[in-house]
Design a protein around this motif. Structure first.
Motif, PDB file in Angstrom:
ATOM      1  N   THR A   1       3.599  32.535  -9.620  1.00 28.59           N
ATOM      2  CA  THR A   1       4.348  32.997  -8.389  1.00 28.59           C
ATOM      3  C   THR A   1       5.733  33.566  -8.658  1.00 28.59           C
ATOM      4  O   THR A   1       6.408  32.533  -9.449  1.00 28.59           O
ATOM      5  CB  THR A   1       4.381  31.809  -7.178  1.00 28.59           C
ATOM      6  N   GLY A   2       6.391  34.353  -8.134  1.00 29.03           N
ATOM      7  CA  GLY A   2       7.648  34.611  -8.366  1.00 29.03           C
ATOM      8  C   GLY A   2       8.058  35.579  -9.312  1.00 29.03           C
ATOM      9  O   GLY A   2       7.158  36.235 -10.045  1.00 29.03           O
ATOM     10  N   PRO A   3       9.427  36.046  -9.315  1.00 28.42           N
ATOM     11  CA  PRO A   3       9.905  37.084 -10.406  1.00 28.42           C
ATOM     12  C   PRO A   3       9.450  36.968 -11.666  1.00 28.42           C
ATOM     13  O   PRO A   3       9.339  37.772 -12.623  1.00 28.42           O
ATOM     14  CB  PRO A   3      11.380  37.163  -9.849  1.00 28.42           C
ATOM     15  N   ALA A   4       9.549  35.593 -12.188  1.00 22.89           N
ATOM     16  CA  ALA A   4       9.320  35.322 -13.523  1.00 22.89           C
ATOM     17  C   ALA A   4       7.855  35.557 -13.917  1.00 22.89           C
ATOM     18  O   ALA A   4       7.779  36.247 -14.985  1.00 22.89           O
ATOM     19  CB  ALA A   4       9.770  34.183 -14.011  1.00 22.89           C
ATOM     20  N   ALA A   5       7.053  35.135 -13.189  1.00 24.02           N
ATOM     21  CA  ALA A   5       5.640  35.504 -13.345  1.00 24.02           C
ATOM     22  C   ALA A   5       5.318  36.879 -13.291  1.00 24.02           C
ATOM     23  O   ALA A   5       4.401  37.497 -13.948  1.00 24.02           O
ATOM     24  CB  ALA A   5       4.812  34.629 -12.043  1.00 24.02           C
ATOM     25  N   GLY A   6       6.115  37.585 -12.260  1.00 25.39           N
ATOM     26  CA  GLY A   6       5.892  38.910 -12.255  1.00 25.39           C
ATOM     27  C   GLY A   6       6.244  39.777 -13.287  1.00 25.39           C
ATOM     28  O   GLY A   6       5.708  40.888 -13.887  1.00 25.39           O
ATOM     29  N   ASP A   7       7.494  39.214 -14.012  1.00 22.68           N
ATOM     30  CA  ASP A   7       7.947  39.893 -15.237  1.00 22.68           C
ATOM     31  C   ASP A   7       6.841  39.786 -16.494  1.00 22.68           C
ATOM     32  O   ASP A   7       6.591  40.698 -17.061  1.00 22.68           O
ATOM     33  CB  ASP A   7       9.214  39.455 -15.646  1.00 22.68           C
ATOM     34  N   ALA A   8       6.327  38.558 -16.610  1.00 26.41           N
ATOM     35  CA  ALA A   8       5.495  38.250 -17.479  1.00 26.41           C
ATOM     36  C   ALA A   8       4.172  39.116 -17.490  1.00 26.41           C
ATOM     37  O   ALA A   8       3.626  39.538 -18.107  1.00 26.41           O
ATOM     38  CB  ALA A   8       5.147  36.887 -17.607  1.00 26.41           C
ATOM     39  N   ALA A   9       3.555  38.975 -16.076  1.00 26.91           N
ATOM     40  CA  ALA A   9       2.340  39.679 -15.724  1.00 26.91           C
ATOM     41  C   ALA A   9       2.388  41.320 -15.888  1.00 26.91           C
ATOM     42  O   ALA A   9       1.384  41.905 -16.240  1.00 26.91           O
ATOM     43  CB  ALA A   9       1.765  39.338 -14.491  1.00 26.91           C
ATOM     44  N   GLY A  10       3.438  41.911 -15.547  1.00 26.99           N
ATOM     45  CA  GLY A  10       3.779  43.492 -15.290  1.00 26.99           C
ATOM     46  C   GLY A  10       3.715  44.060 -16.666  1.00 26.99           C
ATOM     47  O   GLY A  10       3.541  45.220 -16.754  1.00 26.99           O
ATOM     48  N   THR A  11       3.762  43.322 -17.864  1.00 26.27           N
ATOM     49  CA  THR A  11       4.023  44.055 -19.365  1.00 26.27           C
ATOM     50  C   THR A  11       2.494  43.599 -20.004  1.00 26.27           C
ATOM     51  O   THR A  11       2.288  44.386 -20.917  1.00 26.27           O
ATOM     52  CB  THR A  11       5.087  43.652 -20.061  1.00 26.27           C
ATOM     53  N   VAL A  12       1.476  43.239 -19.282  1.00 28.69           N
ATOM     54  CA  VAL A  12       0.367  42.835 -20.224  1.00 28.69           C
ATOM     55  C   VAL A  12      -0.511  43.955 -19.897  1.00 28.69           C
ATOM     56  O   VAL A  12      -0.928  44.379 -18.946  1.00 28.69           O
ATOM     57  CB  VAL A  12      -0.238  41.379 -19.527  1.00 28.69           C
ATOM     58  N   LYS A  13      -0.917  44.339 -21.302  1.00 28.62           N
ATOM     59  CA  LYS A  13      -1.984  45.237 -21.408  1.00 28.62           C
ATOM     60  C   LYS A  13      -2.436  45.377 -22.706  1.00 28.62           C
ATOM     61  O   LYS A  13      -2.245  46.239 -23.688  1.00 28.62           O
ATOM     62  CB  LYS A  13      -1.487  46.680 -21.038  1.00 28.62           C
ATOM     63  N   ASP A  14      -3.437  44.230 -22.916  1.00 28.54           N
ATOM     64  CA  ASP A  14      -3.747  44.004 -24.411  1.00 28.54           C
ATOM     65  C   ASP A  14      -5.287  44.191 -24.696  1.00 28.54           C
ATOM     66  O   ASP A  14      -6.052  43.654 -23.769  1.00 28.54           O
ATOM     67  CB  ASP A  14      -3.267  42.559 -24.603  1.00 28.54           C
ATOM     68  N   GLY A  15      -5.698  44.155 -25.941  1.00 29.00           N
ATOM     69  CA  GLY A  15      -7.097  43.868 -26.137  1.00 29.00           C
ATOM     70  C   GLY A  15      -7.413  42.379 -26.597  1.00 29.00           C
ATOM     71  O   GLY A  15      -6.610  41.531 -26.460  1.00 29.00           O
ATOM     72  N   GLY A  16      -8.407  42.194 -26.972  1.00 26.22           N
ATOM     73  CA  GLY A  16      -9.149  40.776 -27.688  1.00 26.22           C
ATOM     74  C   GLY A  16     -10.623  40.646 -27.213  1.00 26.22           C
ATOM     75  O   GLY A  16     -11.455  41.506 -27.278  1.00 26.22           O
ATOM     76  N   ARG A  17     -10.952  39.577 -26.802  1.00 26.12           N
ATOM     77  CA  ARG A  17     -12.537  39.422 -26.529  1.00 26.12           C
ATOM     78  C   ARG A  17     -12.302  38.298 -25.424  1.00 26.12           C
ATOM     79  O   ARG A  17     -11.825  37.310 -25.239  1.00 26.12           O
ATOM     80  CB  ARG A  17     -13.069  38.779 -27.775  1.00 26.12           C
ATOM     81  N   MET A  18     -13.394  38.462 -24.270  1.00 25.78           N
ATOM     82  CA  MET A  18     -13.546  37.642 -23.374  1.00 25.78           C
ATOM     83  C   MET A  18     -15.087  36.980 -23.692  1.00 25.78           C
ATOM     84  O   MET A  18     -15.900  37.782 -23.801  1.00 25.78           O
ATOM     85  CB  MET A  18     -13.531  38.546 -21.974  1.00 25.78           C
ATOM     86  N   VAL A  19     -15.037  35.624 -23.397  1.00 27.36           N
ATOM     87  CA  VAL A  19     -16.350  34.976 -23.723  1.00 27.36           C
ATOM     88  C   VAL A  19     -16.833  34.239 -22.555  1.00 27.36           C
ATOM     89  O   VAL A  19     -15.800  33.356 -22.132  1.00 27.36           O
ATOM     90  CB  VAL A  19     -16.333  33.935 -24.979  1.00 27.36           C
ATOM     91  N   VAL A  20     -17.771  34.274 -22.057  1.00 24.58           N
ATOM     92  CA  VAL A  20     -18.058  33.606 -20.555  1.00 24.58           C
ATOM     93  C   VAL A  20     -18.939  32.244 -21.205  1.00 24.58           C
ATOM     94  O   VAL A  20     -19.819  32.252 -21.954  1.00 24.58           O
ATOM     95  CB  VAL A  20     -19.265  34.470 -19.860  1.00 24.58           C
ATOM     96  N   LEU A  21     -18.378  31.206 -20.649  1.00 26.37           N
ATOM     97  CA  LEU A  21     -19.575  30.081 -20.748  1.00 26.37           C
ATOM     98  C   LEU A  21     -20.418  29.772 -19.402  1.00 26.37           C
ATOM     99  O   LEU A  21     -20.430  30.043 -18.236  1.00 26.37           O
ATOM    100  CB  LEU A  21     -18.454  28.697 -20.646  1.00 26.37           C
ATOM    101  N   LEU A  22     -21.770  29.812 -20.074  1.00 28.23           N
ATOM    102  CA  LEU A  22     -22.890  29.697 -19.198  1.00 28.23           C
ATOM    103  C   LEU A  22     -23.562  28.148 -19.371  1.00 28.23           C
ATOM    104  O   LEU A  22     -23.822  27.851 -20.532  1.00 28.23           O
ATOM    105  CB  LEU A  22     -23.693  30.930 -19.307  1.00 28.23           C
ATOM    106  N   PRO A  23     -24.228  27.984 -18.354  1.00 29.99           N
ATOM    107  CA  PRO A  23     -25.360  26.837 -18.535  1.00 29.99           C
ATOM    108  C   PRO A  23     -26.084  26.875 -19.529  1.00 29.99           C
ATOM    109  O   PRO A  23     -26.428  28.184 -19.851  1.00 29.99           O
ATOM    110  CB  PRO A  23     -25.599  26.341 -17.150  1.00 29.99           C
TER     111      PRO A  23
END
Length: 336
Positions: free
Chosen positions: A303-325
């Motif tokens: 929440t708030g300006p600092a969080a907005g500054d951090a979130a607003g510049t994120v545009k990155d690659g990588g990998r997402m892994v879902v944990l399933l039963p």
């Protein structure tokens, strides 16, 4: 068949075109052993009772006892889940946050741009009035205004984020959350800037969009016909905004995902690259109009300006892994 070697068409978790998936071991997750598993489990407990599927219910019952320590939390995930890569990396990670703006519950000479509550005739999935029509005054005079802000760019970004806090002149804070949208597909302002040739894709961020629009390109906002309506929400100040599962989300432990591929409420391992890498276990507790695809996630920064500054510049690659039963993860192999 050995886990980690199977690649197959995934149908059970989605409604669209087939995605590919691969079952991994926890040893395949770089940084897994050093994460704060107890913090992730606390976030999981916020919404686990709402997850669809009978195989999730006993895990939710066991989760509370496992939250006693980081050791038991890690054991909980390793005993009852398997990591599954759905879709084909690289992922696209972006960030979002809960904005804070000054505003008023009545129109004043300063606060002239409205936030509207959901019109009673609005129907989900059916096109309603466009952004241009609404901003042109189509809803004016109906008493649907929740609050008024002093900047149309703030109104727009509040709609993009889907929730926010509005500081009133008397010191009170009004919290608003998503109540629906007008049925038009979201169109990216950043992509339009690139199409017009004013920016390269690597130059586009939330901060740059706001600055560019305020510098004289106000027509840009109207290219997105999608319009979001709000409702007042009663959430304790220390809690995060309400996500798609109707519960508060947690900074740096909640992500918005595409529920056609990732079950809402599932733990998700985020391996984000870029200038500020993240290797952390989060929970899929939210969705978004622009979050489409198996390897797509929007990380909630707070929440708030600092969080907005951090979130607003994120545009990155990588990998997402879902944990399933475990049973659900390996049941996928039965269809081969």
């Amino acid at each position: 068949m050995r886990a980690g070697l199977a690649t197959f068409a995934l149908a059970a978790l989605m409604t669209g075109a087939p995605a590919r998936a691969e079952v991994l071991q926890f040893a395949d997750l770089s940084g897994w052993e050093t994460d704060d598993h107890r913090a992730a489990l606390t976030s999981f407990l916020e919404t686990c009772d709402l997850i669809d599927g009978a195989d999730w219910r006993p895990l939710c019952n066991l989760a509370a006892d496992a939250a006693a320590s980081d050791r038991t939390a890690r054991q909980f995930f390793e005993l009852f889940f398997r990591p599954v890569v759905i879709g084909t990396p690289p992922a696209l990670f972006t960030g979002y946050y809960e904005p804070e703006f000054d505003g008023s519950t009545v129109r004043t000479p300063r606060f002239t741009y409205p936030l509207y509550s959901r019109p009673p005739e609005l129907r989900d999935g059916v096109q309603y009035l466009s952004r241009a029509a609404i901003e042109g005054g189509a809803l004016r005079g109906r008493g649907l205004e929740i609050a008024w802000l002093d900047d149309p760019v703030d109104v727009y970004f509040l709609q993009v984020q889907g929730s926010g806090r509005i500081r009133m002149p008397d010191g009170r804070t009004l919290r608003v959350g998503y109540a629906g949208r007008n049925g038009f597909e979201y169109r990216s302002v950043g992509q339009e800037m690139v199409r017009r040739g004013t920016h390269r894709m690597d130059q586009v961020s939330a901060q740059e969009i706001a600055a560019y629009v305020r510098a004289g390109a106000s027509d840009l906002l109207s290219i997105n016909p999608s319009y979001v309506f709000f409702r007042e929400v009663d959430v304790p100040a220390e809690k995060g905004p309400i996500g798609a599962m109707t519960r508060s989300i947690t900074p740096m432990r909640s992500v918005a995902i595409d529920p056609a591929f990732t079950p809402l409420g599932a733990p998700v391992w985020i391996d984000k690259q870029g200038a500020n890498p993240i290797r952390s276990l989060m929970v899929a507790q939210d969705t978004g109009g622009a979050i489409k695809g198996a390897q797509r996630a929007d990380i909630f920064y707070g929440t708030g300006p600092a969080a907005g500054d951090a979130a607003g510049t994120v545009k990155d690659g990588g990998r997402m892994v879902v944990l399933l039963p475990i049973d659900r993860a390996y049941a996928m192999l039965d269809g081969l």
